[in-house]
Structure formats: structure tokens, C-alpha cells
Write a protein that holds these residues in place. Structure first.
Motif, PDB file in Angstrom:
ATOM      1  N   ASP A 174       0.838  -1.192   0.000  1.00 20.71           N
ATOM      2  CA  ASP A 174       0.000   0.000   0.000  1.00 20.71           C
ATOM      3  C   ASP A 174       0.875   1.244   0.000  1.00 20.71           C
ATOM      4  O   ASP A 174       1.841   1.333   0.773  1.00 20.71           O
ATOM      5  N   GLU A 175       0.530   2.204  -0.840  1.00 19.20           N
ATOM      6  CA  GLU A 175       1.338   3.407  -0.974  1.00 19.20           C
ATOM      7  C   GLU A 175       1.371   4.239   0.294  1.00 19.20           C
ATOM      8  O   GLU A 175       2.387   4.854   0.617  1.00 19.20           O
ATOM      9  N   THR A 176       0.248   4.285   1.015  1.00 18.56           N
ATOM     10  CA  THR A 176       0.208   5.072   2.251  1.00 18.56           C
ATOM     11  C   THR A 176       1.211   4.543   3.264  1.00 18.56           C
ATOM     12  O   THR A 176       1.960   5.304   3.887  1.00 18.56           O
ATOM     13  N   LEU A 177       1.227   3.234   3.443  1.00 18.82           N
ATOM     14  CA  LEU A 177       2.136   2.599   4.400  1.00 18.82           C
ATOM     15  C   LEU A 177       3.590   2.783   3.983  1.00 18.82           C
ATOM     16  O   LEU A 177       4.434   3.207   4.786  1.00 18.82           O
ATOM     17  N   ILE A 178       3.900   2.482   2.730  1.00 18.45           N
ATOM     18  CA  ILE A 178       5.280   2.582   2.261  1.00 18.45           C
ATOM     19  C   ILE A 178       5.746   4.034   2.291  1.00 18.45           C
ATOM     20  O   ILE A 178       6.870   4.338   2.716  1.00 18.45           O
ATOM     21  N   GLY A 179       4.883   4.951   1.866  1.00 15.69           N
ATOM     22  CA  GLY A 179       5.247   6.366   1.864  1.00 15.69           C
ATOM     23  C   GLY A 179       5.531   6.886   3.255  1.00 15.69           C
ATOM     24  O   GLY A 179       6.465   7.683   3.454  1.00 15.69           O
ATOM     25  N   PHE A 180       4.745   6.450   4.236  1.00 15.38           N
ATOM     26  CA  PHE A 180       4.983   6.886   5.615  1.00 15.38           C
ATOM     27  C   PHE A 180       6.363   6.432   6.079  1.00 15.38           C
ATOM     28  O   PHE A 180       7.104   7.198   6.712  1.00 15.38           O
ATOM     29  N   ALA A 181       6.720   5.188   5.789  1.00 18.52           N
ATOM     30  CA  ALA A 181       8.009   4.659   6.236  1.00 18.52           C
ATOM     31  C   ALA A 181       9.170   5.382   5.564  1.00 18.52           C
ATOM     32  O   ALA A 181      10.162   5.734   6.219  1.00 18.52           O
ATOM     33  N   PHE A 182       9.082   5.594   4.260  1.00 11.28           N
ATOM     34  CA  PHE A 182      10.151   6.315   3.561  1.00 11.28           C
ATOM     35  C   PHE A 182      10.281   7.734   4.108  1.00 11.28           C
ATOM     36  O   PHE A 182      11.403   8.242   4.291  1.00 11.28           O
ATOM     37  N   ASP A 183       9.157   8.382   4.354  1.00 11.81           N
ATOM     38  CA  ASP A 183       9.206   9.750   4.855  1.00 11.81           C
ATOM     39  C   ASP A 183       9.817   9.792   6.257  1.00 11.81           C
ATOM     40  O   ASP A 183      10.581  10.700   6.580  1.00 11.81           O
ATOM     41  N   ALA A 184       9.482   8.805   7.086  1.00  7.62           N
ATOM     42  CA  ALA A 184      10.054   8.757   8.431  1.00  7.62           C
ATOM     43  C   ALA A 184      11.572   8.592   8.369  1.00  7.62           C
ATOM     44  O   ALA A 184      12.311   9.211   9.137  1.00  7.62           O
ATOM     45  N   ALA A 185      12.049   7.754   7.445  1.00  2.00           N
ATOM     46  CA  ALA A 185      13.497   7.575   7.291  1.00  2.00           C
ATOM     47  C   ALA A 185      14.151   8.853   6.769  1.00  2.00           C
ATOM     48  O   ALA A 185      15.235   9.237   7.215  1.00  2.00           O
ATOM     49  N   ARG A 186      13.494   9.508   5.825  1.00  2.00           N
ATOM     50  CA  ARG A 186      14.045  10.758   5.286  1.00  2.00           C
ATOM     51  C   ARG A 186      14.151  11.820   6.365  1.00  2.00           C
ATOM     52  O   ARG A 186      15.171  12.517   6.471  1.00  2.00           O
ATOM     53  N   LEU A 187      13.111  11.969   7.186  1.00  2.00           N
ATOM     54  CA  LEU A 187      13.120  12.973   8.242  1.00  2.00           C
ATOM     55  C   LEU A 187      14.249  12.719   9.239  1.00  2.00           C
ATOM     56  O   LEU A 187      14.821  13.660   9.791  1.00  2.00           O
ATOM     57  N   ARG A 188      14.569  11.457   9.455  1.00  5.52           N
ATOM     58  CA  ARG A 188      15.606  11.098  10.424  1.00  5.52           C
ATOM     59  C   ARG A 188      16.992  10.988   9.795  1.00  5.52           C
ATOM     60  O   ARG A 188      17.962  10.729  10.491  1.00  5.52           O
ATOM     61  N   ASP A 189      17.046  11.143   8.475  1.00  8.82           N
ATOM     62  CA  ASP A 189      18.307  11.022   7.747  1.00  8.82           C
ATOM     63  C   ASP A 189      18.965   9.680   8.064  1.00  8.82           C
ATOM     64  O   ASP A 189      20.159   9.597   8.383  1.00  8.82           O
ATOM     65  N   THR A 190      18.167   8.635   7.955  1.00  7.53           N
ATOM     66  CA  THR A 190      18.667   7.300   8.263  1.00  7.53           C
ATOM     67  C   THR A 190      18.183   6.333   7.202  1.00  7.53           C
ATOM     68  O   THR A 190      17.455   6.700   6.268  1.00  7.53           O
ATOM     69  N   SER A 191      18.577   5.080   7.338  1.00 15.44           N
ATOM     70  CA  SER A 191      18.197   4.065   6.353  1.00 15.44           C
ATOM     71  C   SER A 191      16.823   3.485   6.669  1.00 15.44           C
ATOM     72  O   SER A 191      16.315   3.604   7.791  1.00 15.44           O
ATOM     73  N   LEU A 192      16.244   2.870   5.650  1.00 18.68           N
ATOM     74  CA  LEU A 192      14.964   2.170   5.813  1.00 18.68           C
ATOM     75  C   LEU A 192      15.218   0.685   5.597  1.00 18.68           C
ATOM     76  O   LEU A 192      15.688   0.267   4.527  1.00 18.68           O
TER      77      LEU A 192
END
Length: 301
Positions: A174-192
Motif C-alpha cells: 500500500d502506498e500510504t504505508l510505504i510512503g509513511f516509512a520512507f518519509d520517516a526515514a528521510r526525516l531522520r536522515d537514516t536508512s529504511l
């Protein structure tokens, strides 16, 4: 107030830990923080008692979000903080206020020796009904827990974030779920770190297919399916390092193993409108009760 991080606060240690996490997340997202306290009006007989009456209770409950907000403003300068007090059943009230939130944060407390966490009826109700992602935060959660050790081996909130872990079902991405995870990693400047588990078809255990070559072929096919799901997201988030893990066996076991080194675990919950209680998948349920780091439950579908 749209585009807000909302936290439910009842004065308990777990809700105070959730408030601290929510303040840090609001700062990461450059969003305001709203502290919501739900108070249940006392029954009429109790309202007549001079020390336990409704006015006395309301006076004390009004202090909880007000004093919490004052502390957050001191500890997290630059975060815009608001408070709101609503009356009613906590589960219902928090699910309703979640409609205006980008993220809702709740606390959960430890169960001691049995190695799990208690997500009470309020938390389960909110997770099952909220239209926005709900993050569950443990009682003793501290900022340094989400970061790598510093070079001297000392916990530090100034060190890089630990990875974000996403539990993903490639058959129903699901795009909502995947997008949330990628965005969380981007905000933290870390890996997913994306964890997917697979099992062979039922006939595998009973037929002549139980040989290493066939097992390896299934593993390769599943890894390719995971890579295909994530390919457009790698393009959309080129700065996020992605670690793909397609593993044979129990999804719960592999997710909990990955969670031990995470800053945040992201799992999904399908929208299911029903009057017969919470409908939360077994993997998400296990993450909520056993992950020792904050868990984000993202509704989708």
C-alpha cells in the motif's frame, strides 16, 4: 487544526513519555503539537461530594495538559504547542480528534518480566478506528534510545538515528504505508530496513518439491517481488538508503528481530469498519505488544 501532531495525555508515565516523543516528532516534521486530555465526567452522585465533585475533578484535569505544555515549551524551544481538553470516553474522543491530525501518539506501559507491553482497551480502540497513523510509545522511551551509540559507546541523542524498520506484505503493498516509512526515514536522515517474510505453498511440505534448488528458486522469486515493489520508491526517495530483507519463516519473528535495532517500527492496518471490535492483523498486534521501540500503525486500504 490540520497537519498537527496530537498526543493523548492522561498524566501517566507512559503518556508523558509519549508527549516527549510527540514533541520531538513535531520538531522533525516542523508541525505544531497539540496535547489532548480526555476527562470523563463524574457520575451525578459523586458530583455532589465536595472533594470529588465535577468542578474539582475538572480543575485538576485542566492542570495536566497546561503544565505538560509548559514543560514541553521549555524542553523543546521552537515547537508550537497547543492544548485541548475534551470530555467523554477516551477511546472514542481520541479517535475523533485523530481526524484532524497528521499523527496521533499514545503511551503504552511495560508488563515487567514477561517481556511485553500493555496496550489497553483505549489504545486498541484508537488504533483500530483512527484514520491517521497512531504511534505507540513505551514508558521509559528516551531520545537517546532512537540513536546509535556515540564513538565512546555512550547513548546520545546527538548521534545518527537508528534505521526505520518497515514490515511489508508484498502481496498487498500500500502506498500510504510505504510512503509513511520512507518519509520517516528521510526525516531522520537514516536508512529504511524493509522486512518481508515468505513461506512456500502448502503443497511444498508434502510433495517432492522439498529440495534446496526449489527452495532457492522460491526465495529468489520473493526477493524479486520485494525489489519490484520498492523500485519506484527508491527513485522517489533517492537519498534514503534501503535495505531489503526477504526472509523465509515467521513474519512476527523476523520483524521483532529487526525492531531490536530500530528507531521506529512501521506496520499497517487495513481499514475495517465493524461494530464487533478491533480488527488488527496478527503481525501488527505482535509489534504493538512486543517491540521495545516506538511503533507506528498506519491505516490503509
Amino acid at each position: 487544526m490540520l497537519h498537527t501532531v496530537i498526543v493523548g495525555l492522561d498524566g501517566s508515565p507512559e503518556s508523558r513519555a509519549a508527549t516527549e516523543w510527540a514533541a520531538r516528532e513535531a520538531k522533525l516534521r516542523n508541525l505544531p503539537l497539540k496535547i489532548v486530555h480526555v476527562w470523563e465526567p463524574v457520575p451525578e452522585p459523586m458530583a455532589q461530594a465536595p472533594l470529588l465533585g465535577g468542578e474539582t475533578q475538572q480543575h485538576w484535569t485542566e492542570r495536566i495538559p497546561r503544565e505538560a505544555a509548559q514543560g514541553v515549551r521549555l524542553r523543546h524551544p521552537g515547537v508550537e504547542v497547543h492544548t485541548e481538553q475534551v470530555s467523554g470516553q477516551p477511546g472514542t474522543a481520541l479517535a475523533e480528534v485523530a481526524g484532524s491530525a497528521e499523527l496521533l501518539v499514545l503511551g503504552s506501559r511495560g508488563l515487567g518480566g514477561i517481556g511485553g507491553f500493555m496496550v489497553g482497551s483505549v489504545g486498541l480502540s484508537v488504533v483500530a478506528r483512527a484514520d491517521c497513523p497512531v504511534v505507540l510509545v513505551r514508558t521509559l522511551e528516551a531520545a537517546a534510545d532512537e540513536h546509535e551509540m556515540d564513538p565512546a559507546g555512550i547513548p546520545s541523542a546527538a548521534s545518527p538515528f537508528r534505521p526505520v524498520v518497515l514490515g511489508l506484505d508484498v502481496e498487498h503493498p500500500d502506498e500510504t504505508l510505504i510512503g509513511f516509512a520512507f518519509d520517516a526515514a528521510r526525516l531522520r536522515d537514516t536508512s529504511l530496513r524493509v522486512v518481508h517474510s515468505w513461506n512456500p505453498p502448502a503443497y511444498y511440505a508434502y510433495g517432492p518439491s522439498a529440495d534446496p534448488a526449489f527452495h532457492e528458486a522460491l526465495a529468489h522469486t520473493d526477493a524479486e517481488a520485494l525489489a519490484e515493489v520498492l523500485r519506484p520508491w527508491r527513485t522517489k526517495y533517492p537519498d534514503v538508503e534501503v535495505v531489503e530483507e526477504s526472509r523465509y519463516g515467521s513474519a512476527v519473528v523476523h520483524l521483532l528481530d529487526a525492531a531490536s535495532e530500530a528507531s521506529l517500527v512501521v506496520v499497517g492496518r487495513r481499514h475495517r469498519r465493524s461494530q464487533f471490535g478491533a480488527h488488527i492483523g496478527h503481525v501488527t498486534h505482535a509489534a504493538m505488544h512486543h517491540c521495545t521501540v516506538p511503533v507506528a500503525v498506519v491505516p490503509h486500504g
